[in-house]
Enzyme design. Structure first.
Site, PDB file in Angstrom:
ATOM      1  N   ASP A 235       0.827  -1.208   0.000  1.00 29.72           N
ATOM      2  CA  ASP A 235       0.000   0.000   0.000  1.00 29.72           C
ATOM      3  C   ASP A 235       0.863   1.260   0.000  1.00 29.72           C
ATOM      4  O   ASP A 235       1.902   1.323   0.657  1.00 29.72           O
ATOM      5  CB  ASP A 235      -0.889  -0.026   1.256  1.00 29.72           C
ATOM      6  CG  ASP A 235      -1.962   1.046   1.257  1.00 29.72           C
ATOM      7  OD1 ASP A 235      -2.529   1.309   0.180  1.00 29.72           O
ATOM      8  OD2 ASP A 235      -2.246   1.596   2.328  1.00 29.72           O
TER       9      ASP A 235
ATOM     10  N   HIS B 236      -6.960  10.931   5.018  1.00 28.77           N
ATOM     11  CA  HIS B 236      -6.181   9.960   5.774  1.00 28.77           C
ATOM     12  C   HIS B 236      -6.056  10.366   7.235  1.00 28.77           C
ATOM     13  O   HIS B 236      -6.068  11.539   7.579  1.00 28.77           O
ATOM     14  CB  HIS B 236      -4.771   9.834   5.185  1.00 28.77           C
ATOM     15  CG  HIS B 236      -4.727   9.036   3.928  1.00 28.77           C
ATOM     16  ND1 HIS B 236      -4.120   9.480   2.790  1.00 28.77           N
ATOM     17  CD2 HIS B 236      -5.220   7.806   3.620  1.00 28.77           C
ATOM     18  CE1 HIS B 236      -4.230   8.564   1.833  1.00 28.77           C
ATOM     19  NE2 HIS B 236      -4.896   7.539   2.326  1.00 28.77           N
TER      20      HIS B 236
ATOM     21  N   THR C  93      -6.604   3.630  10.314  1.00 26.27           N
ATOM     22  CA  THR C  93      -6.668   4.379  11.564  1.00 26.27           C
ATOM     23  C   THR C  93      -7.755   3.861  12.502  1.00 26.27           C
ATOM     24  O   THR C  93      -7.537   3.768  13.723  1.00 26.27           O
ATOM     25  CB  THR C  93      -6.895   5.875  11.282  1.00 26.27           C
ATOM     26  OG1 THR C  93      -5.815   6.366  10.476  1.00 26.27           O
ATOM     27  CG2 THR C  93      -6.955   6.680  12.564  1.00 26.27           C
TER      28      THR C  93
END
Length: 282
Positions: free
Chosen positions: A83, A177, A230
């Site tokens: 990733d 993000h 997260t």
């Protein structure tokens, strides 16, 4: 069961209109939690190893071998994916190690540089039989595709997909993000417009900041691969804090890491079930 490919998992998600859970590995315990959660949910998932994770461990091979071993030992269909790789040599290494998918991240580059980097990764990925994902945001993408306020232009996304030959495209539709609050408002109309113009499946990054109902709606609007990191880290860390708070004298790391792993397993199961529910519209 044997390690499956990301292509197999993606094709299954496309066939039933569900979302493919792509979940980030930080260390062995998180890989184990993803596998256990997938088994409990009765679904598949992608184990993602980011360039940042590789940097933390010092090299790709140890964490890649660990994640692959966990995936092979699991009864759930799992694949292993690289990733957010900005380093072309890291992508080449992942392909040599047998990763069935990689993400090349040139979103911070100028358009021409991003296209060139992505073309090379797509060419190498095809030669290795791997799925290649790329990312696009605003023109130039200097702040990345998922910085706050960035939105992908459908026509630009279509041109990028055609110019690069990628298999998956991450687009900016309102998520960001590393959000620790689930308050992002995704633009469902924009997802539909991009999906109608782009001939490859779409990827939602920054999903941790998106509420459950919006994630389901995004999948139904055209998102296919849903990346989560997260949110899983939050759950894992909260359980570790709670365990250490309950026993300040605890020194055996297995006991608090085990608590984190167990808690994350439950969240993985919940997310896989949630993403699957998008394919069963009432």
């Amino acid at each position: 069961m044997p390690l499956v490919t990301t292509r197999e998992l993606l094709d299954a998600a496309i066939a039933d209109g569900s979302g493919l859970a792509a979940l980030n590995v930080l260390h062995l315990e998180t890989a184990e939690a993803i596998a256990a959660g997938a088994e409990a949910a009765g679904g598949g998932a992608v184990l993602q190893i980011s360039e940042n994770c590789v940097r933390f461990h010092g090299s790709l091979t140890p964490i890649a071998d660990a994640a692959t071993a966990v995936a092979r030992a699991s009864s759930a269909p799992l694949s292993v994916h690289l990733d957010h790789a900005e380093d072309a040599s890291l992508i080449a290494e992942a392909l040599r190690l047998g990763f069935s998918s990689v993400m090349v991240d040139g979103a911070r580059l100028a358009w021409e540089e991003n296209v060139a980097l992505t073309q090379g990764a797509a060419r190498d990925g095809r030669a290795a039989g791997a799925v290649v994902e790329a990312e696009i945001g605003e023109i130039g993408g200097k702040d990345g595709a998922h910085a706050p306020g960035v939105r992908t232009d459908p026509e630009e996304a279509a041109r990028f997909a055609e110019a690069t030959g990628v298999d998956l495209l991450a687009v900016a539709v309102g998520s960001s993000h590393a959000m620790t609050e689930r308050t992002a408002a995704v633009d469902l109309e924009l997802i539909e417009r991009i999906s109608a113009r782009v001939p490859v499946p779409l990827v939602l990054h920054g999903s941790s900041g998106v509420p459950d109902d919006a994630l389901v709606a995004a999948i139904r609007s055209g998102m296919r691969k849903i990346n989560v990191s997260t949110q899983l880290n939050k759950v894992f860390t909260a359980a570790v804090r709670e365990r250490l708070g309950a026993d300040p004298g605890l020194v055996d790391s297995r006991k608090y890491l085990g608590a984190g792993r167990e808690s994350m397993t439950g969240e993985v199961e919940r997310l896989i079930r949630l993403f699957a529910s998008a394919g069963s519209q009432e």
